[in-house]
Write a protein that holds these residues in place. Sequence first.
Motif, mmCIF file in Angstrom:
data_model
loop_
_atom_site.group_PDB
_atom_site.id
_atom_site.type_symbol
_atom_site.label_atom_id
_atom_site.label_comp_id
_atom_site.label_asym_id
_atom_site.label_seq_id
_atom_site.Cartn_x
_atom_site.Cartn_y
_atom_site.Cartn_z
ATOM 1 N N GLU A 145 0.805 -1.230 0.000
ATOM 2 C CA GLU A 145 0.000 0.000 0.000
ATOM 3 C C GLU A 145 0.836 1.277 0.000
ATOM 4 O O GLU A 145 0.318 2.367 -0.288
ATOM 5 C CB GLU A 145 -0.958 0.010 1.199
ATOM 6 C CG GLU A 145 -0.277 -0.037 2.553
ATOM 7 C CD GLU A 145 -0.012 -1.458 3.024
ATOM 8 O OE1 GLU A 145 0.358 -1.625 4.196
ATOM 9 O OE2 GLU A 145 -0.179 -2.391 2.208
ATOM 10 N N ASP A 146 2.133 1.165 0.307
ATOM 11 C CA ASP A 146 3.005 2.344 0.316
ATOM 12 C C ASP A 146 3.773 2.536 -0.983
ATOM 13 O O ASP A 146 4.474 3.533 -1.140
ATOM 14 C CB ASP A 146 4.008 2.237 1.476
ATOM 15 C CG ASP A 146 3.325 2.217 2.840
ATOM 16 O OD1 ASP A 146 2.338 2.951 3.004
ATOM 17 O OD2 ASP A 146 3.781 1.465 3.719
ATOM 18 N N GLU A 149 3.943 5.975 -3.245
ATOM 19 C CA GLU A 149 3.218 7.005 -2.488
ATOM 20 C C GLU A 149 3.857 8.385 -2.610
ATOM 21 O O GLU A 149 3.190 9.401 -2.390
ATOM 22 C CB GLU A 149 3.132 6.609 -1.014
ATOM 23 C CG GLU A 149 4.470 6.571 -0.289
ATOM 24 C CD GLU A 149 4.305 6.331 1.203
ATOM 25 O OE1 GLU A 149 3.148 6.263 1.657
ATOM 26 O OE2 GLU A 149 5.326 6.220 1.891
ATOM 27 N N ASN A 150 5.134 8.451 -2.987
ATOM 28 C CA ASN A 150 5.807 9.744 -3.113
ATOM 29 C C ASN A 150 5.521 10.430 -4.442
ATOM 30 O O ASN A 150 5.942 11.564 -4.665
ATOM 31 C CB ASN A 150 7.320 9.557 -2.964
ATOM 32 C CG ASN A 150 7.902 8.639 -4.017
ATOM 33 O OD1 ASN A 150 7.280 7.637 -4.366
ATOM 34 N ND2 ASN A 150 9.076 8.969 -4.526
ATOM 35 N N GLN A 152 3.089 12.354 -6.821
ATOM 36 C CA GLN A 152 1.859 13.131 -6.699
ATOM 37 C C GLN A 152 1.091 13.247 -8.011
ATOM 38 O O GLN A 152 -0.091 13.584 -8.010
ATOM 39 C CB GLN A 152 2.197 14.551 -6.183
ATOM 40 C CG GLN A 152 2.945 14.555 -4.854
ATOM 41 C CD GLN A 152 2.189 13.809 -3.761
ATOM 42 O OE1 GLN A 152 0.990 14.022 -3.579
ATOM 43 N NE2 GLN A 152 2.893 12.939 -3.036
ATOM 44 N N LEU A 169 -2.927 -0.904 -4.376
ATOM 45 C CA LEU A 169 -2.625 0.412 -4.936
ATOM 46 C C LEU A 169 -3.950 1.147 -5.166
ATOM 47 O O LEU A 169 -4.518 1.125 -6.249
ATOM 48 C CB LEU A 169 -1.850 0.265 -6.252
ATOM 49 C CG LEU A 169 -0.475 -0.390 -6.145
ATOM 50 C CD1 LEU A 169 0.160 -0.540 -7.523
ATOM 51 C CD2 LEU A 169 0.441 0.414 -5.228
ATOM 52 N N LYS A 171 -4.762 4.548 -4.112
ATOM 53 C CA LYS A 171 -4.790 6.011 -3.980
ATOM 54 C C LYS A 171 -5.529 6.644 -5.161
ATOM 55 O O LYS A 171 -5.595 6.078 -6.259
ATOM 56 C CB LYS A 171 -3.365 6.548 -3.871
ATOM 57 C CG LYS A 171 -2.667 6.119 -2.577
ATOM 58 C CD LYS A 171 -1.272 6.712 -2.479
ATOM 59 C CE LYS A 171 -0.662 6.408 -1.122
ATOM 60 N NZ LYS A 171 -0.549 4.962 -0.846
#
Length: 223
Positions: A145-146, A149-150, A152, A169, A171
């Motif tokens: 899940e991470d 993540e960086n 945008q 995934l 987001k």
Amino acid sequence: MNYILNIETSTKNCSVSIAKAGKTIICKEIAEEGYSHAERLHVFIEASLKEAGITYKDLSAIAVSQGPGSYTGLRIGVSAAKGLCFALDLPLIAVDTLKVLASQVTISNGLIVPMIDARRMEVYSAIFNTEFEKLREVQAEIINEDSFENLQDTIYFVGDCAEKCKAVLTKENFVFLDEIKYPSAKEMSVLSYEKYKKNDIVDVAYFEPFYLKDFLITTSKKQ
């Protein structure tokens, strides 16, 4: 005439194309669970040449998808390409498999993350911008899940990992393009021609596929 034979066998998709000056004129491919590359590849090559109305003597070069991907698939494709180059005295062009996969995406904004299934939650991936410039080198990574993540920007995921990756995934800026599943020799045409014009070729005798995970091979410890 600048005809190039393109070979892509890094995944379940066995794919062959004939390109003239960077444009695909014939493409034959099939994706099967049983990896029928050994049986299909040379049949596709012969049929593609025949439909294009050319012979091996008309080829200017042979291009092969270099990996990462299936060990067996890559071996079959690279062995065939090298054998033909030796026999016909043609240059060999190696094309980045993940760039071939990313090249199927047509977007004006965002980033492209092509992913090839490894095993369990592991994938081979890279990051490209909309000009297909590589922003992060190829990695073998465990997806959680991470992951990513960086980033945008809107991230467009393509490849044969969608089903297992969608669950983690999640987001809002993550978009899965389910219709783009496998790299294809069709998208190799532009890439291989650009390399051909620059004489960006590899040594036929010493070239090996980019397996990425060779270093993980270990031997059991004696008790």
